[in-house]
Motif scaffolding. Sequence first.
Motif, short mmCIF file in Angstrom:
data_model
loop_
_atom_site.label_atom_id
_atom_site.label_comp_id
_atom_site.label_asym_id
_atom_site.label_seq_id
_atom_site.Cartn_x
_atom_site.Cartn_y
_atom_site.Cartn_z
N SER A 107 9.81 1.16 41.08
CA SER A 107 8.76 1.47 42.04
C SER A 107 8.54 0.20 42.80
CB SER A 107 7.81 2.22 41.67
OG SER A 107 8.15 3.54 41.08
N ASN A 108 8.27 0.28 44.06
CA ASN A 108 7.76 -0.76 44.75
C ASN A 108 6.45 -0.79 45.08
OD1 ASN A 108 7.11 -2.80 46.69
ND2 ASN A 108 8.15 -1.88 48.30
N HIS A 109 5.50 -1.48 44.29
CA HIS A 109 3.76 -1.27 44.32
C HIS A 109 3.34 -2.13 45.22
CE1 HIS A 109 4.17 1.70 40.97
NE2 HIS A 109 4.85 0.59 40.33
N LEU A 110 4.19 -2.95 45.98
CA LEU A 110 3.46 -3.80 46.88
C LEU A 110 4.31 -3.51 48.49
CD1 LEU A 110 1.78 -6.21 47.71
CD2 LEU A 110 3.31 -7.67 47.04
N ASP A 116 -1.21 6.75 41.84
CA ASP A 116 -0.50 5.58 42.42
C ASP A 116 -1.39 4.29 42.22
OD1 ASP A 116 0.67 3.83 44.44
OD2 ASP A 116 -0.35 4.68 46.19
N SER A 174 -0.53 1.29 42.95
CA SER A 174 -0.37 0.23 43.97
C SER A 174 -1.81 -0.84 44.06
CB SER A 174 0.04 0.58 45.22
OG SER A 174 1.07 1.40 45.31
N GLU A 223 -1.68 -4.66 43.86
CA GLU A 223 -1.92 -5.57 44.91
C GLU A 223 -3.28 -6.48 44.59
OE1 GLU A 223 -2.60 -2.68 47.94
OE2 GLU A 223 -0.46 -1.98 48.49
N ALA A 249 6.23 -6.95 42.79
CA ALA A 249 5.00 -6.86 43.61
C ALA A 249 4.32 -8.27 43.77
CB ALA A 249 3.92 -6.05 42.88
#
Length: 406
Positions: free
Chosen positions: A218-221, A295, A297, A301, A326
């Motif tokens: 997953s792309n958390h950024l 989520d 994220s 971040e 990230a």
Amino acid sequence: MKKKVLFFSPHAVHDRSAMAGHQTFNFYLKSFANDSDFEISYVILHKNDFDYKTMHLQFNGCKDFSIRIPLFIRIYNFFHYNKGLKNLLSWYNPIYYFVSPLLLLNFIYAAKKIKNHYTPDVIVLEWTEMLFIYPQLRKIFPNSKFVSSEHDVTFIAIERKASLRMVKFAMAKKFKDLELSLLKNMNLVLLHNYLDAERLKQFDIQSEKLLVISPFYSNHLAIYKQKKYTNNILFYGAMGRPENIQAVSWFISNVFEPYQLYDKFTFTVVGAKGELLKNRYNYIPNLHFTGFVEDPSNYFEESLCMVAPIFQGAGIKVKVIEGMRAALPVLTTKIGMEGISATNGISFFLCDEPYQYYNVLLALLLNVNLAKSVGSNAMKLINQDFSFENSYKEYKQKILSLINSH
């Protein structure tokens, strides 16, 4: 005419699956299911639970040959996996360390039922557990091509457990020999990193049979400019998994508490089922267990770095990929960075000892530019080396080539 691909899997998967390996299988299964060149079917042994029902609904365009597990088998499996039966039976047959004999028999039963009205061009055995039903499946489907999807080369993990005296060396040797002999019979072996491919080549598995595909992550950024480097140390992973429990417990007991890092940092553990360690360490300040987060994220971040003190297991660690993607500096062990071609001090920090974690954490806190530099390098490396979209294209072409080679 559409090509018929049949997947055997010990796990139901769907878009909301929590485990990294489940998400990888879900991505590739979805890709095939949405591809007009293929007719996809699958076999899952299930309890008619949420995971299976969700998978059945999500993949309603696929043929579902799954079988509900009878209650007596579910009771047996509880004792097999939780009460030491697997250790006893593994002396008779090493595969029983990983998979219940009754589950194997049920998969074979399902295959025999399928044979009467369905002949797949290709059979994909998802996870090493399914590799062990190959001899019976070959007899049932003699004209099908076989693919083993090795999420990791399992005998590596077994050997590491043997070195820690968690299993017997004799059993580890038997397991290794069996896994390698079965892999040599595959038409294609899928791996998640090039290190595993090189390992298998050393055991005379032909390189043309090996395909490295990217695990799903997953792309958390979403926006790099939103990245904030605070004083928070992040651990990310499902806390029901033994290796994650060990990693977090080790970090708290050997680094966070003895070095009194709670005076300078917060340590946040993001992942379901963290109650055990939360209660054990509830006296330590600035230590947080979030439980399941839909989520995560924000944690990626707004953290300074990720720690992943992983000392067992095999294969690539998706949590490490997600941290690097990230733009987080990741502090991890040699095992944690296995299969990722990162450079110590440039795109990650190699930390095997407590003092190494302490020194790097202080350096990052005092020099945010160091965190930014290593994080940026890490993100670039992951973007360059791990593209699951491109991997599907290669995977598809390999499957078509196998079918056309009849």
